[in-house]
Enzyme design. Structure first.
Site, mmCIF file in Angstrom:
data_model
loop_
_atom_site.group_PDB
_atom_site.id
_atom_site.type_symbol
_atom_site.label_atom_id
_atom_site.label_comp_id
_atom_site.label_asym_id
_atom_site.label_seq_id
_atom_site.Cartn_x
_atom_site.Cartn_y
_atom_site.Cartn_z
ATOM 1 N N VAL A 11 -11.810 -8.182 -7.344
ATOM 2 C CA VAL A 11 -12.549 -6.996 -8.079
ATOM 3 C C VAL A 11 -13.688 -7.231 -8.660
ATOM 4 O O VAL A 11 -14.851 -6.818 -8.436
ATOM 5 C CB VAL A 11 -11.460 -6.108 -8.962
ATOM 6 N N LYS A 35 -13.836 -22.810 -11.993
ATOM 7 C CA LYS A 35 -14.186 -21.794 -11.164
ATOM 8 C C LYS A 35 -15.616 -21.443 -11.181
ATOM 9 O O LYS A 35 -16.418 -21.128 -10.410
ATOM 10 C CB LYS A 35 -13.296 -20.384 -11.499
ATOM 11 N N THR A 122 -6.475 -2.025 -11.966
ATOM 12 C CA THR A 122 -5.516 -0.943 -11.829
ATOM 13 C C THR A 122 -4.353 -0.975 -12.930
ATOM 14 O O THR A 122 -3.867 -2.034 -13.158
ATOM 15 C CB THR A 122 -4.818 -1.265 -10.471
ATOM 16 N N PHE A 252 -5.009 4.552 8.801
ATOM 17 C CA PHE A 252 -3.664 4.135 8.034
ATOM 18 C C PHE A 252 -2.556 4.723 8.806
ATOM 19 O O PHE A 252 -1.514 5.204 8.119
ATOM 20 C CB PHE A 252 -3.723 4.621 6.591
ATOM 21 N N LEU A 253 -2.544 4.827 10.088
ATOM 22 C CA LEU A 253 -1.550 5.553 10.899
ATOM 23 C C LEU A 253 -1.116 4.557 11.964
ATOM 24 O O LEU A 253 -0.654 4.945 12.866
ATOM 25 C CB LEU A 253 -1.735 6.744 11.545
ATOM 26 N N ALA A 255 1.147 1.658 13.093
ATOM 27 C CA ALA A 255 2.520 0.868 12.747
ATOM 28 C C ALA A 255 2.343 -0.550 12.743
ATOM 29 O O ALA A 255 1.608 -0.916 13.432
ATOM 30 C CB ALA A 255 3.344 1.614 13.871
ATOM 31 N N GLY A 260 1.871 -5.071 3.150
ATOM 32 C CA GLY A 260 1.801 -6.394 2.176
ATOM 33 C C GLY A 260 0.788 -6.268 1.143
ATOM 34 O O GLY A 260 -0.028 -5.072 1.126
ATOM 35 N N CYS A 263 -1.875 -5.043 -3.631
ATOM 36 C CA CYS A 263 -1.904 -3.930 -4.192
ATOM 37 C C CYS A 263 -0.860 -3.033 -4.003
ATOM 38 O O CYS A 263 0.197 -2.410 -4.816
ATOM 39 C CB CYS A 263 -3.186 -3.380 -4.031
ATOM 40 N N LYS A 324 -2.663 -9.083 6.474
ATOM 41 C CA LYS A 324 -3.345 -8.528 7.304
ATOM 42 C C LYS A 324 -4.558 -9.353 7.714
ATOM 43 O O LYS A 324 -4.918 -10.544 7.345
ATOM 44 C CB LYS A 324 -3.867 -6.915 6.735
HETATM 45 C C1 UDX Z 1 -5.227 -1.447 -0.555
HETATM 46 C C2 UDX Z 1 -6.121 -0.223 -0.581
HETATM 47 O O1 UDX Z 1 -6.621 0.149 0.894
HETATM 48 C C3 UDX Z 1 -7.335 -0.308 -1.294
HETATM 49 O O2 UDX Z 1 -8.040 0.817 -1.340
HETATM 50 C C4 UDX Z 1 -7.069 -0.906 -2.624
HETATM 51 O O3 UDX Z 1 -8.194 -0.952 -3.447
HETATM 52 C C5 UDX Z 1 -6.257 -2.086 -2.546
HETATM 53 O O4 UDX Z 1 -5.041 -1.902 -1.858
HETATM 54 P P1 UDX Z 1 -5.584 -3.829 0.657
HETATM 55 O O5 UDX Z 1 -4.173 -4.215 0.259
HETATM 56 O O6 UDX Z 1 -6.591 -5.078 0.715
HETATM 57 O O7 UDX Z 1 -6.253 -2.432 0.170
HETATM 58 O O8 UDX Z 1 -5.329 -3.629 2.401
HETATM 59 P P2 UDX Z 1 -5.370 -2.601 3.178
HETATM 60 O O9 UDX Z 1 -6.245 -2.272 4.260
HETATM 61 O O10 UDX Z 1 -5.201 -1.122 2.679
HETATM 62 O O11 UDX Z 1 -3.637 -2.974 3.941
HETATM 63 C C6 UDX Z 1 -2.736 -3.084 3.131
HETATM 64 C C7 UDX Z 1 -1.445 -3.281 3.955
HETATM 65 O O12 UDX Z 1 -0.969 -1.965 4.819
HETATM 66 C C8 UDX Z 1 -1.616 -4.263 4.882
HETATM 67 O O13 UDX Z 1 -0.234 -5.135 4.939
HETATM 68 C C9 UDX Z 1 -1.779 -3.697 6.414
HETATM 69 O O14 UDX Z 1 -1.548 -4.466 7.330
HETATM 70 C C10 UDX Z 1 -1.228 -2.450 6.404
HETATM 71 N N1 UDX Z 1 -1.551 -1.433 7.236
HETATM 72 C C11 UDX Z 1 -2.604 -1.048 6.812
HETATM 73 C C12 UDX Z 1 -0.709 -1.048 8.221
HETATM 74 O O15 UDX Z 1 0.171 -1.499 8.409
HETATM 75 N N2 UDX Z 1 -1.114 0.216 8.907
HETATM 76 C C13 UDX Z 1 -2.365 0.646 8.602
HETATM 77 O O16 UDX Z 1 -2.843 1.655 9.340
HETATM 78 C C14 UDX Z 1 -3.179 0.258 7.596
#
Ligand code: UDX
Length: 432
Positions: A11, A35, A122, A252-253, A255, A260, A263, A324
């Site tokens: 961040v 760092k 957060t 975000f749909l 599967a 993980g 956050c 991811k």
């Molecule tokens: C998340 C939020 O998206 C972001 O707004 C916040 O500030 C921090 O947390 P991040 O954890 O970096 O971001 O990754 P994100 O892309 O959200 O994916 C989170 C997890 O959900 C990953 O394991 C990803 O594989 C999974 N995911 C995401 C799915 O399984 N399916 C999806 O459609 C999207």
């Protein structure tokens, strides 16, 4: 404007660099001397596409500086962003705010004129109130204002998410501070971002509620995928069919093997912990946490089924192990459960990840890092696509089709089942 970012993690560093690139003077502060020295040499400690170039560019034009001296940096700045970690406490689900409060105490010793102190980390609802009390112990309220300005950055997309946010949320109980922040974020608003001005507690809750909802959406489609596997329906059709409803939305749909990262797991637990403290039962989010936790067990049951319960001495290769794509982050990645389990069952594990060898697996028996996709797949009985790296989407399985025993388990549905099956290989996806 003159900004000070306290904390140079995902961040703090991304936000600091992007603020500098928007023309502000930014000092990124961290207590980690090495760092900071590395950052001064352009060595970026986190894997974030495009970040290194921006660090070099803005450090070169002197808009971006690095320091271990918090006091001096605060004195030189008008706006101080607290971007330190708020990990889940060891023996509970609540957030550990030690670093936030100690940053607040440090800042209070260096307030030489009116400062806006922003929580970008957060933090649970009402943390801003507590931070204000801590600073007010030694500084009169007319010399500072504590504001909540949560970030919505996704790892691997953080720069884009900063420059093109859907919205900037500013939670403040002070009109002057809100006006200054509206000005700071005006370049993003002029590009289409919405500026949401609310009170501090609401802004704190918006962050948690956003992540909890996204985790809920993912868990929802993962559970529908479980049903699809039983009734011979392809989850991709469902995601498309429901996602076109603008009230649902298609993002975000997808599967997958479980959410993980640093956050969603942390923030879903923290919002439940906050609600429990206020005697409110967030039953939906509690079930999301539980469902996501047991998802790896479900996937392992399916691996056993696919392998007809013959795991011992089988060669299983993982393509991708991070939580991811486009990140090197292993935090709460489902591979941390899948690989140790299969290794314990006697499988010979090979894994390849574009971000390289993982120390998390170095002490696991018969588990080795493969230097290429081909090396990982060659001779395997089962190939598991764990992470949706673009590198994997162009794999030509035709060249492996002589090995008729090869099975593909595509946990990210990046391949077309019919195309793989046409090669005479067995294919399993998520929800299909
Ligand atoms: C998340 C939020 O998206 C972001 O707004 C916040 O500030 C921090 O947390 P991040 O954890 O970096 O971001 O990754 P994100 O892309 O959200 O994916 C989170 C997890 O959900 C990953 O394991 C990803 O594989 C999974 N995911 C995401 C799915 O399984 N399916 C999806 O459609 C999207």
């Amino acid at each position: 404007m003159k900004l000070c970012m306290i904390g140079t993690g995902y961040v703090g560093l991304v936000s600091g660099v992007c603020f500098a690139d928007l023309g502000n003077d930014v000092i990124c502060v961290d207590k980690d001397y090495n760092k900071i020295e590395n950052l001064k040499k352009g060595v970026v400690p986190i894997y974030e596409p495009g970040l290194e170039e921006l660090v070099l560019k803005n450090h070169k034009n002197k808009r971006l500086n690095f320091s271990t001296d918090l006091s001096e940096s605060v004195k030189k700045s008008d706006i101080i962003f607290i971007c330190v970690g708020t990990p889940t406490k060891k023996n509970s689900n609540s957030a550990d705010l030690t670093q936030v409060y100690s940053a607040g105490k440090e800042i209070s010793k260096s307030i030489n004129k009116f400062k806006i102190i922003i929580n970008k980390s957060t933090v649970p609802v009402a943390t801003g109130d507590k931070l204000e009390k801590i600073i007010n112990k030694s500084v009169n309220k007319k010399y500072f204002s504590v504001v909540s300005n949560p970030e919505f950055l996704r790892e691997g997309e953080a720069i884009r998410d900063f420059i093109y946010p859907d919205r900037v949320v500013v939670g403040s109980n002070n009109k002057k501070a809100t006006k200054i922040l509206r000005n700071l974020y005006s370049p993003l608003v002029s590009k289409g971002a919405k500026f949401v001005s609310t009170n501090r507690r609401a802004a704190e809750l918006i962050k948690y509620a956003s992540n909890a909802f996204l985790a809920t959406k993912i868990t929802f489609i993962n559970e529908i995928a479980n049903l699809c596997e039983k009734i011979d329906v392809n989850i991709e059709d469902i995601s498309i069919g429901i996602g076109l409803d603008k009230r649902i939305g298609s993002r975000f749909l997808r599967a997958g093997p479980a959410y993980g990262g640093s956050c969603f797991p942390k923030d879903t637990k923290a919002i439940v912990s906050t609600a429990d403290k206020f005697k409110t039962n967030l039953s939906v989010i509690k079930s999301v946490i539980k469902s996501n936790k047991i998802r790896s067990d479900l996937l392992l049951k399916r691996v056993n089924l696919i392998m007809k319960n013959k795991i011992n001495n089988k060669t299983i290769s993982f393509l991708g192990v991070t939580f991811k794509a486009n990140t090197d982050d292993m935090r709460d990645s489902s591979s941390l459960k899948l690989i140790p389990y299969l290794s314990k069952k006697g499988a010979k594990i090979k894994y390849y990840d574009p971000t390289g060898f993982k120390k998390e697996f170095e002490n696991l028996k018969n588990t080795e890092f493969s230097n290429s996709i081909n090396e990982a797949i060659k001779g395997s009985d089962l190939v598991i696509i764990h992470t949706e790296w673009n590198d994997f989407k162009s794999i030509n399985f035709k060249k492996y089709s002589k090995n008729k025993k090869l099975i593909i388990y595509d946990m990210r549905n990046i391949f077309s089942p019919s195309k793989i099956k046409k090669l005479g290989l067995k294919y399993y996806g998520i929800g299909c």
